[in-house]
Design an enzyme around this catalytic site. Structure first.
Site, PDB file in Angstrom:
ATOM      1  CE  LYS A  49      -4.459  -1.492   1.863  1.00 42.19           C
ATOM      2  NZ  LYS A  49      -5.218  -1.177   2.919  1.00 42.19           N
ATOM      3  CG  ASP A  75     -14.840  -2.372   6.853  1.00 39.57           C
ATOM      4  OD1 ASP A  75     -16.074  -2.490   6.803  1.00 39.57           O
ATOM      5  OD2 ASP A  75     -14.070  -2.146   5.702  1.00 39.57           O
TER       6      ASP A  75
END
Length: 305
Positions: A67, A153
């Site tokens: 990332k 999440d």
């Protein structure tokens, strides 16, 4: 497109690559001087969203998932650094944590498998597989909660299955972009309604963060989805806002209905008290179904570097 699916599903998957076991990596918690662009080879862009590029690559002879921050505005950097800080804070075999980092890049082990969503797109899971996967997620969640982290999440898109196996030890929990940690001086998402509607708890929709029972709600929805092939509330926003109570019938064998009902309760105090408590209930439900109990949770504890 199935309910609850997100466009980022599967970015950690490496279906045609034999990757190393997560335990083979030595964690690096400080900025790595060795992590330079030249040290990362075979880079392939998988997606780019919200100022962060996701890539597969090779680092130190091992396949990795990157990332990389590509928009260096203050808000994007704050979110990126928040995710890195939370993801580094707990180490566990069933959690994908960074193995190295630089100022603009997080390096994760590349999981050789598929997301749970990919697997559920083929067909719902049998009770044995569904409860094993939920048990693996709960073991990871118990370690997160012990380290002061609420994931916020949990959904099939954020659960990898190593080797594509719907098994306890194949679970890998990913993506801490929405997480909360009691150890960080500032929660940049404070008061926000962040989450995936079909999987977020009602209080989370109202901006409440950091309550571990919100994750237990999400685990309940995840188990429901594994058994039924879809989440419990068709009108997720209506349910979250308290405008309707219309829920699909509880799926799977009756031995699982009690814990599913508790997890999906609108009132937090009616849910299981903790991840270990829900884990014990799930293990007992498996035994009632004539299945083997879940592994001893004490053998799956994490650590906080």
């Amino acid at each position: 497109m199935r309910r609850g699916r997100t466009p980022q599903a599967g970015v950690f998957a490496a279906r045609h690559l034999t990757g190393p076991d997560v335990k083979d990596f030595t964690p690096v918690n400080d900025v790595s001087a060795a992590l330079t662009p030249a040290a990362l080879t075979d880079r392939s862009v998988l997606s780019e969203r919200s100022g962060v590029r996701c890539e597969s690559a090779c680092w130190a002879g091992r396949p990795v998932f990157l990332k990389t921050l590509v928009f260096d505005d203050p808000d994007t950097r704050a979110r990126f650094e928040h995710e890195g800080s939370v993801a580094r804070s707990v180490r566990h075999p069933l959690i994908v944590s960074p193995v190295a980092q630089s100022r603009d890049t997080l390096v994760f082990p590349l999981v050789d498998g598929v997301t749970l969503r990919d697997r559920l797109d083929q067909a719902p899971l049998a009770p044995d597989e569904a409860t094993l996967v939920a048990g693996g997620v709960l073991a990871a969640v118990a370690a997160l909660h012990a380290g002061g982290v609420t994931h916020h999440d949990l959904k099939p898109e954020n659960v990898m299955l190593d080797g594509g196996r719907a098994a306890f030890d194949a679970v890998r929990v990913i993506d801490f972009g929405m997480s909360h940690s009691v150890h960080l001086p500032l929660d940049i998402h404070s008061g926000t309604r962040m989450g995936t509607p079909h999987f977020m708890a009602p209080e989370q929709f109202l901006g409440v963060r950091g309550d571990p029972r919100s994750d237990l709600y999400s685990v309940g929805v995840l188990l429901f989805d594994c058994l039924a092939g879809g989440p419990p509330f068709e009108d997720a926003f209506g349910w979250l806002a308290g405008l309707n109570e219309c829920r699909a019938a509880l799926p799977g064998p009756e031995a699982l209905h009690g814990l599913l009902g508790q997890c999906l309760s609108r009132e937090r105090e009616r849910r299981p008290a903790s991840a270990p408590a829900l884990y014990a209930d799930l293990s007992s439900a498996r035994e009632a179904l004539g299945l083997s109990p879940l592994p001893d949770l004490s053998a799956w504890t994490g650590e906080c570097p």
